[in-house]
Motif scaffolding. Structure first.
Motif, PDB file in Angstrom:
ATOM      1  N   UNK A  79      14.081   9.888   7.662  1.00 29.72           N
ATOM      2  CA  UNK A  79      12.823   9.725   8.395  1.00 29.72           C
ATOM      3  C   UNK A  79      11.655  10.291   7.597  1.00 29.72           C
ATOM      4  N   UNK A  80      11.853  11.467   7.006  1.00 31.20           N
ATOM      5  CA  UNK A  80      10.795  12.071   6.204  1.00 31.20           C
ATOM      6  C   UNK A  80      10.428  11.187   5.018  1.00 31.20           C
ATOM      7  N   UNK A  81      11.427  10.632   4.362  1.00 29.93           N
ATOM      8  CA  UNK A  81      11.165   9.780   3.200  1.00 29.93           C
ATOM      9  C   UNK A  81      10.476   8.481   3.604  1.00 29.93           C
ATOM     10  N   UNK A  82      10.894   7.903   4.723  1.00 26.16           N
ATOM     11  CA  UNK A  82      10.289   6.647   5.176  1.00 26.16           C
ATOM     12  C   UNK A  82       8.834   6.848   5.577  1.00 26.16           C
ATOM     13  N   UNK A  83       8.543   7.972   6.212  1.00 25.37           N
ATOM     14  CA  UNK A  83       7.159   8.250   6.595  1.00 25.37           C
ATOM     15  C   UNK A  83       6.300   8.554   5.368  1.00 25.37           C
ATOM     16  N   UNK A  84       6.896   9.222   4.407  1.00 26.39           N
ATOM     17  CA  UNK A  84       6.166   9.468   3.155  1.00 26.39           C
ATOM     18  C   UNK A  84       5.893   8.151   2.437  1.00 26.39           C
ATOM     19  N   UNK A  85       6.869   7.256   2.476  1.00 29.57           N
ATOM     20  CA  UNK A  85       6.686   5.946   1.851  1.00 29.57           C
ATOM     21  C   UNK A  85       5.520   5.198   2.500  1.00 29.57           C
ATOM     22  N   UNK A  86       5.404   5.317   3.810  1.00 34.36           N
ATOM     23  CA  UNK A  86       4.306   4.662   4.513  1.00 34.36           C
ATOM     24  C   UNK A  86       2.957   5.165   4.011  1.00 34.36           C
ATOM     25  N   UNK A  87       2.856   6.461   3.754  1.00 31.42           N
ATOM     26  CA  UNK A  87       1.597   7.014   3.244  1.00 31.42           C
ATOM     27  C   UNK A  87       1.326   6.549   1.813  1.00 31.42           C
ATOM     28  N   UNK A  88       2.387   6.401   1.007  1.00 28.30           N
ATOM     29  CA  UNK A  88       2.214   5.916  -0.364  1.00 28.30           C
ATOM     30  C   UNK A  88       1.731   4.467  -0.359  1.00 28.30           C
ATOM     31  N   UNK A  89       2.317   3.649   0.521  1.00 30.77           N
ATOM     32  CA  UNK A  89       1.887   2.251   0.638  1.00 30.77           C
ATOM     33  C   UNK A  89       0.427   2.175   1.075  1.00 30.77           C
TER      34      UNK A  89
ATOM     35  N   UNK B 226       1.703   4.718  -8.460  1.00 33.02           N
ATOM     36  CA  UNK B 226       2.213   4.590  -7.095  1.00 33.02           C
ATOM     37  C   UNK B 226       3.352   3.579  -7.015  1.00 33.02           C
ATOM     38  N   UNK B 227       3.261   2.515  -7.805  1.00 34.38           N
ATOM     39  CA  UNK B 227       4.347   1.533  -7.826  1.00 34.38           C
ATOM     40  C   UNK B 227       5.632   2.146  -8.370  1.00 34.38           C
ATOM     41  N   UNK B 228       5.503   3.002  -9.364  1.00 40.42           N
ATOM     42  CA  UNK B 228       6.681   3.709  -9.874  1.00 40.42           C
ATOM     43  C   UNK B 228       7.257   4.650  -8.818  1.00 40.42           C
ATOM     44  N   UNK B 229       6.369   5.310  -8.085  1.00 42.35           N
ATOM     45  CA  UNK B 229       6.822   6.186  -7.004  1.00 42.35           C
ATOM     46  C   UNK B 229       7.544   5.399  -5.920  1.00 42.35           C
ATOM     47  N   UNK B 230       6.996   4.241  -5.566  1.00 36.30           N
ATOM     48  CA  UNK B 230       7.619   3.410  -4.545  1.00 36.30           C
ATOM     49  C   UNK B 230       9.016   2.967  -4.959  1.00 36.30           C
ATOM     50  N   UNK B 231       9.152   2.614  -6.216  1.00 36.11           N
ATOM     51  CA  UNK B 231      10.470   2.188  -6.710  1.00 36.11           C
ATOM     52  C   UNK B 231      11.487   3.323  -6.590  1.00 36.11           C
ATOM     53  N   UNK B 232      11.081   4.537  -6.977  1.00 38.80           N
ATOM     54  CA  UNK B 232      11.985   5.685  -6.863  1.00 38.80           C
ATOM     55  C   UNK B 232      12.254   6.017  -5.389  1.00 38.80           C
ATOM     56  N   UNK B 233      11.222   5.910  -4.557  1.00 34.91           N
ATOM     57  CA  UNK B 233      11.376   6.180  -3.130  1.00 34.91           C
ATOM     58  C   UNK B 233      12.351   5.212  -2.477  1.00 34.91           C
ATOM     59  N   UNK B 234      12.205   3.932  -2.785  1.00 34.06           N
ATOM     60  CA  UNK B 234      13.093   2.922  -2.208  1.00 34.06           C
ATOM     61  C   UNK B 234      14.546   3.195  -2.580  1.00 34.06           C
ATOM     62  N   UNK B 235      14.757   3.579  -3.817  1.00 34.61           N
ATOM     63  CA  UNK B 235      16.114   3.887  -4.267  1.00 34.61           C
ATOM     64  C   UNK B 235      16.687   5.074  -3.490  1.00 34.61           C
ATOM     65  N   UNK B 236      15.859   6.099  -3.271  1.00 34.86           N
ATOM     66  CA  UNK B 236      16.315   7.289  -2.547  1.00 34.86           C
ATOM     67  C   UNK B 236      16.578   6.966  -1.068  1.00 34.86           C
TER      68      UNK B 236
END
Length: 361
Positions: free
Chosen positions: A100-110, A215-225
């Motif tokens: 949940x924490x990672x998904x919410x963080x991903x939302x802020x990155x997007x 940010x795109x690099x962060x998103x890629x790493x986030x999605x993997x995690x």
């Protein structure tokens, strides 16, 4: 359901001590209605404590979606403080909480990426408004490759045609020809964008593009995690048309244990995609808005999935078209699809089985 008359009775019973009312009807929650309306009360002859009828005759559960939680908080406080009646709150599963924490963080990155894209679009509209017409999307790899290399229309105009074509050929995987290079150079030469302060615009673009790439690099790493956490669950939300792996992980993380909800309607309310209730006396409004209670992250994920279902080949596409044929606005029809999709999500999580196609019309 408490109408305006019943609400007034509740308020009078709280404010006026020593009330004497002829009682003829008892509501489901234990509140007595007066025989006469407007009610008449006997003036108290001496000072006395104000009665608390809503504690003496405790109502049953008042649904939160009726929009009137008059005594819900009072009951909770009274039970905990006066009677010690409380239930232990169980913490979410650690894996669910982490996801949940990672998904919410991903939302802020997007969201940050979207803001940067808007800034880039604004600058391009100022210095090279014709550039966006050269591609189906400004954010295609080919478009961004050219922007990252040259930044301004002046640099594009002065670039060797062969060098420009090499970038286009590489980024488009040989799908575009040299004609596209000529078209872009001609547009750069004839642009009516701002000609001055090009260095300042180029500096802004360079920094914005670098931030977007980061940010795109962060998103890629986030999605993997996130996917590494999602794969730990025996979950089949991704089998529902319109719901991808990341959306499935977000929905699962926000819902948690599906057994917390007694039925799909409870999940719809939790997501905040249920309609509000507007009442006054015998009046019941039929033009109601989405309540937007509960988790905004869950509601956003479900609404995006519903939008995908509405415009692509899925069982819910026919349901969307049916609502549109009934004269419903696009957002109203999409909201109906979102509610129907939530019932599917509930069934898949409850049964622990992959989605089975069915007709919704």
């Amino acid at each position: 359901m408490i109408n305006l008359k019943n609400m007034a009775v509740l308020l009078f019973s709280l404010v006026v001590p020593g009330l004497a009312i002829a009682q003829t009807e008892v509501l489901y929650n234990g509140i007595h209605l007066p025989e006469q309306w407007p009610p008449r009360y006997t003036e108290p002859q001496k000072a006395q404590d104000m009665p608390i009828p809503y504690l003496e005759q405790k109502p049953g559960v008042i649904p939160v979606n009726v929009g009137r939680q008059l005594f819900v908080d009072s009951f909770l406080i009274a039970e905990v403080i006066r009677f010690g009646q409380f239930e232990a709150t169980s913490m979410a599963d650690e894996t669910i909480l982490a996801m949940r924490q990672l998904c919410r963080y991903r939302d802020s990155v997007v969201s940050s990426g979207t803001e940067i894209k808007l800034r880039i679009s604004t600058i391009m509209e100022q210095i090279f408004p014709e550039y966006g017409k050269q591609f189906s999307s400004l954010w295609l790899g080919t478009s961004m490759g050219i922007l990252e290399k040259y930044l301004t229309p002046e640099n594009i105009q002065n670039a060797p045609i062969d060098e420009l074509f090499e970038i286009i050929k590489d980024k488009s995987h040989n799908k575009l020809t040299i004609k596209k290079s000529v078209s872009i150079k001609d547009a750069a030469a004839d642009t009516f964008g701002i000609k001055i302060a090009q260095d300042a615009f180029a500096f802004q673009l360079k920094q914005l593009i670098d931030r977007l790439n980061f940010l795109n690099e962060q998103l890629e790493a986030l999605d993997h995690e996130i996917l590494s956490y999602y794969e730990k669950f025996d979950c089949y939300l991704h089998t529902i048309p319109g719901i991808g792996m990341i959306a499935a992980a977000t929905i699962l993380a926000e819902i948690g244990d599906i057994h917390r909800f007694k039925n799909s309607s409870a999940l719809v309310t939790f997501a905040g995609i249920d309609p509000t209730v507007r009442q006054s006396g015998e009046f019941n409004s039929i033009h109601n808005h989405m309540s937007k209670r509960g988790s905004p992250y869950l509601r956003h994920a479900i609404f995006l999935a519903a939008t995908t279902c509405s415009f692509h080949n899925s069982p819910l596409n026919a349901y969307y078209k049916k609502k549109r044929e009934q004269g419903k606005h696009h957002l109203t029809a999409t909201g109906a699809v979102a509610r129907k999709l939530t019932t599917v999500i509930y069934a898949v999580l409850r049964n622990g089985k992959p989605y089975e196609p069915k007709s919704f019309c």
